[in-house]
Design an enzyme around this catalytic site. Structure first.
Site, PDB file in Angstrom:
ATOM      1  N   TYR A  35     -36.399 -18.788  -4.142  1.00 47.85           N
ATOM      2  CA  TYR A  35     -37.419 -18.065  -4.895  1.00 47.85           C
ATOM      3  C   TYR A  35     -38.703 -18.870  -4.983  1.00 47.85           C
ATOM      4  O   TYR A  35     -38.724 -20.054  -4.648  1.00 47.85           O
ATOM      5  CB  TYR A  35     -36.903 -17.695  -6.294  1.00 47.85           C
ATOM      6  CG  TYR A  35     -36.842 -18.818  -7.298  1.00 47.85           C
ATOM      7  CD1 TYR A  35     -35.870 -19.818  -7.207  1.00 47.85           C
ATOM      8  CD2 TYR A  35     -37.747 -18.903  -8.347  1.00 47.85           C
ATOM      9  CE1 TYR A  35     -35.809 -20.843  -8.127  1.00 47.85           C
ATOM     10  CE2 TYR A  35     -37.692 -19.928  -9.283  1.00 47.85           C
ATOM     11  CZ  TYR A  35     -36.723 -20.898  -9.165  1.00 47.85           C
ATOM     12  OH  TYR A  35     -36.661 -21.917 -10.081  1.00 47.85           O
ATOM     13  N   ARG A  54     -43.864 -23.820   0.779  1.00 52.35           N
ATOM     14  CA  ARG A  54     -42.567 -24.293   0.272  1.00 52.35           C
ATOM     15  C   ARG A  54     -41.486 -23.232   0.459  1.00 52.35           C
ATOM     16  O   ARG A  54     -40.322 -23.543   0.741  1.00 52.35           O
ATOM     17  CB  ARG A  54     -42.672 -24.693  -1.195  1.00 52.35           C
ATOM     18  CG  ARG A  54     -41.359 -25.295  -1.703  1.00 52.35           C
ATOM     19  CD  ARG A  54     -41.457 -25.793  -3.122  1.00 52.35           C
ATOM     20  NE  ARG A  54     -41.823 -24.725  -4.029  1.00 52.35           N
ATOM     21  CZ  ARG A  54     -42.183 -24.913  -5.294  1.00 52.35           C
ATOM     22  NH1 ARG A  54     -42.247 -26.133  -5.795  1.00 52.35           N
ATOM     23  NH2 ARG A  54     -42.491 -23.892  -6.059  1.00 52.35           N
ATOM     24  N   ARG A 102     -17.631 -10.560   1.211  1.00 50.07           N
ATOM     25  CA  ARG A 102     -17.603 -11.891   0.616  1.00 50.07           C
ATOM     26  C   ARG A 102     -16.884 -12.876   1.537  1.00 50.07           C
ATOM     27  O   ARG A 102     -15.719 -12.702   1.865  1.00 50.07           O
ATOM     28  CB  ARG A 102     -16.930 -11.846  -0.754  1.00 50.07           C
ATOM     29  CG  ARG A 102     -17.056 -13.158  -1.515  1.00 50.07           C
ATOM     30  CD  ARG A 102     -16.496 -13.072  -2.924  1.00 50.07           C
ATOM     31  NE  ARG A 102     -16.645 -14.354  -3.600  1.00 50.07           N
ATOM     32  CZ  ARG A 102     -15.834 -15.401  -3.420  1.00 50.07           C
ATOM     33  NH1 ARG A 102     -14.793 -15.278  -2.618  1.00 50.07           N
ATOM     34  NH2 ARG A 102     -16.056 -16.534  -4.050  1.00 50.07           N
ATOM     35  N   LYS A 149     -35.608 -24.709  -3.264  1.00 49.97           N
ATOM     36  CA  LYS A 149     -35.812 -23.919  -4.492  1.00 49.97           C
ATOM     37  C   LYS A 149     -34.866 -22.722  -4.500  1.00 49.97           C
ATOM     38  O   LYS A 149     -35.246 -21.597  -4.165  1.00 49.97           O
ATOM     39  CB  LYS A 149     -37.282 -23.491  -4.597  1.00 49.97           C
ATOM     40  CG  LYS A 149     -37.679 -23.017  -5.997  1.00 49.97           C
ATOM     41  CD  LYS A 149     -39.187 -22.946  -6.116  1.00 49.97           C
ATOM     42  CE  LYS A 149     -39.648 -22.230  -7.376  1.00 49.97           C
ATOM     43  NZ  LYS A 149     -39.363 -22.929  -8.621  1.00 49.97           N
ATOM     44  N   GLU A 181     -36.416 -34.890 -13.211  1.00 52.95           N
ATOM     45  CA  GLU A 181     -37.494 -33.942 -13.535  1.00 52.95           C
ATOM     46  C   GLU A 181     -37.064 -33.168 -14.778  1.00 52.95           C
ATOM     47  O   GLU A 181     -36.032 -33.458 -15.383  1.00 52.95           O
ATOM     48  CB  GLU A 181     -37.777 -33.013 -12.351  1.00 52.95           C
ATOM     49  CG  GLU A 181     -36.544 -32.276 -11.846  1.00 52.95           C
ATOM     50  CD  GLU A 181     -36.780 -31.519 -10.540  1.00 52.95           C
ATOM     51  OE1 GLU A 181     -37.913 -31.102 -10.274  1.00 52.95           O
ATOM     52  OE2 GLU A 181     -35.790 -31.319  -9.800  1.00 52.95           O
ATOM     53  N   LEU A 206     -37.485 -31.113  -7.015  1.00 54.66           N
ATOM     54  CA  LEU A 206     -38.224 -30.071  -6.306  1.00 54.66           C
ATOM     55  C   LEU A 206     -39.628 -30.598  -5.989  1.00 54.66           C
ATOM     56  O   LEU A 206     -40.272 -31.184  -6.864  1.00 54.66           O
ATOM     57  CB  LEU A 206     -38.340 -28.819  -7.191  1.00 54.66           C
ATOM     58  CG  LEU A 206     -38.945 -27.621  -6.460  1.00 54.66           C
ATOM     59  CD1 LEU A 206     -37.912 -27.003  -5.523  1.00 54.66           C
ATOM     60  CD2 LEU A 206     -39.462 -26.576  -7.430  1.00 54.66           C
TER      61      LEU A 206
HETATM   62  N1  PLP Z   1     -38.954 -28.776 -10.762  1.00 54.27           N
HETATM   63  C1  PLP Z   1     -38.141 -27.734 -10.969  1.00 54.27           C
HETATM   64  C2  PLP Z   1     -36.683 -27.984 -11.111  1.00 54.27           C
HETATM   65  C3  PLP Z   1     -38.662 -26.431 -11.058  1.00 54.27           C
HETATM   66  O1  PLP Z   1     -37.835 -25.389 -11.264  1.00 54.27           O
HETATM   67  C4  PLP Z   1     -40.055 -26.245 -10.936  1.00 54.27           C
HETATM   68  C5  PLP Z   1     -40.644 -24.908 -11.016  1.00 54.27           C
HETATM   69  O2  PLP Z   1     -39.983 -23.929 -11.173  1.00 54.27           O
HETATM   70  C6  PLP Z   1     -40.866 -27.362 -10.734  1.00 54.27           C
HETATM   71  C7  PLP Z   1     -40.283 -28.615 -10.643  1.00 54.27           C
HETATM   72  C8  PLP Z   1     -42.361 -27.225 -10.612  1.00 54.27           C
HETATM   73  O3  PLP Z   1     -42.725 -26.696  -9.362  1.00 54.27           O
HETATM   74  P1  PLP Z   1     -44.074 -25.877  -9.179  1.00 54.27           P
HETATM   75  O4  PLP Z   1     -45.173 -26.797  -9.636  1.00 54.27           O
HETATM   76  O5  PLP Z   1     -44.145 -25.621  -7.733  1.00 54.27           O
HETATM   77  O6  PLP Z   1     -43.960 -24.660 -10.018  1.00 54.27           O
END
Ligand code: PLP
Length: 289
Positions: A35, A54, A102, A149, A181, A206
């Protein structure tokens, strides 16, 4: 829930109540889906190019074919803003591998499911800009490919619930003694010497689109940036802490596990990064025509 939205589903524009996905969809059964979230301000897409790049990377990592050419995907983003008269908020996009019997093996023939919807939200006037947020730290128990993501968001949801239960607004995830994070944002600190410290990119986090822009803007503004991991203890001793994400831009963190960060109020460098980010990205944003 806003019941009047028009959502995009596999080539059709539908009332949200009419948009249905198969129970056999691998996004539903296996979290086999990726997503993106793109912020919208004044009807304009913010940092869209980064999110599109991304998305392609996430798809490639999972051998998932993008069901649409990049220029058509951009056109759909613009059209959904227009159809919903969205002034401020976000666009959520999800691509799953689609419906199939499945089976753990990826099906050879499934056709991906593409969904986009909008959420109106006052992203500029977030009251937490003034107060900052409190975070707790919890062990990072997510899978080991957080650079992709995917919609596997159950553990971040659990961590968020634990934060709320403890009277905080979010959780910072910790692995091997270092902050990875936040539940849905990248985590950063500013040292007492005024250096911005942020964890380097790896499979552990991420690659935030907002993070990348903030790091570039900080460097351009003469703020030294150190890409290295930091511990919760170092963060508690920092002069500022903040998180970055598409809809939060740069949001101050004023307390970690009950310990005040700096003077317990949003810091000047965080405020400056937020202002720089919004000004610069808005000036680059593509108008919806
Ligand atoms: N880290 C995680 C785990 C996230 O889910 C997100 C955004 O959803 C981010 C960092 C920040 O990413 P972005 O700046 O691309 O929204």
């Amino acid at each position: 829930m806003n019941v009047n939205r028009i959502v995009y589903l596999d080539g059709a524009w539908l009332e949200e109540a009419e948009a249905k996905v198969s129970v056999f969809d691998r996004g539903f059964l296996f979290a086999d889906a990726v997503y993106e979230v793109t912020a919208v301000i004044g009807g304009k897409l913010i940092d869209y190019a980064g999110h599109a790049a991304r998305l392609q990377r996430s798809l490639d990592e999972l051998a998932l074919a993008c069901p649409m050419a990049p220029e058509d995907l951009l056109a759909i983003h613009r059209e959904i803003v227009a159809r919903n008269a969205l002034d401020e908020g976000l666009i959520y996009l999800q691509i799953s591998r689609g419906p199939a019997d499945r089976d753990f093996a990826f099906p050879g023939t499934a056709s991906p499911t593409l969904v986009l919807f909008t959420q109106a939200k006052a992203v500029l006037d977030n009251p937490y800009n003034q107060t900052g947020i409190k975070v707790i730290t919890v062990p990072d128990q997510r899978w080991a490919r957080r650079d992709i993501k995917t919609v596997q968001l159950l553990y971040p949801s659990m961590a968020k619930m634990e934060a709320l239960r403890q009277g905080a607004q979010d959780a910072w995830l910790v692995e091997d003694g270092f902050v990875t994070e936040a539940t849905s944002a990248n985590a950063h600190i500013v040292t007492v010497e005024g250096r911005l410290v942020t964890r380097p990119l790896s499979h552990a986090i991420l690659p935030g689109i907002t993070r990348a822009t903030i790091v570039a803007l900080a460097r351009a503004a003469g703020i030294p940036v150190e890409e290295r991991a930091f511990t919760p203890e170092e963060a508690k001793q920092a002069s500022e802490a903040f998180v970055t994400s598409a809809t939060n831009f740069a949001l101050p963190v004023v307390s970690i596990d009950g310990a005040e960060v700096g003077n317990g109020r949003p810091g000047p460098i965080t405020g400056r990064m937020r202002a720089l980010y919004i000004a610069e990205r808005l000036s680059l944003a593509e108008p919806v025509t």
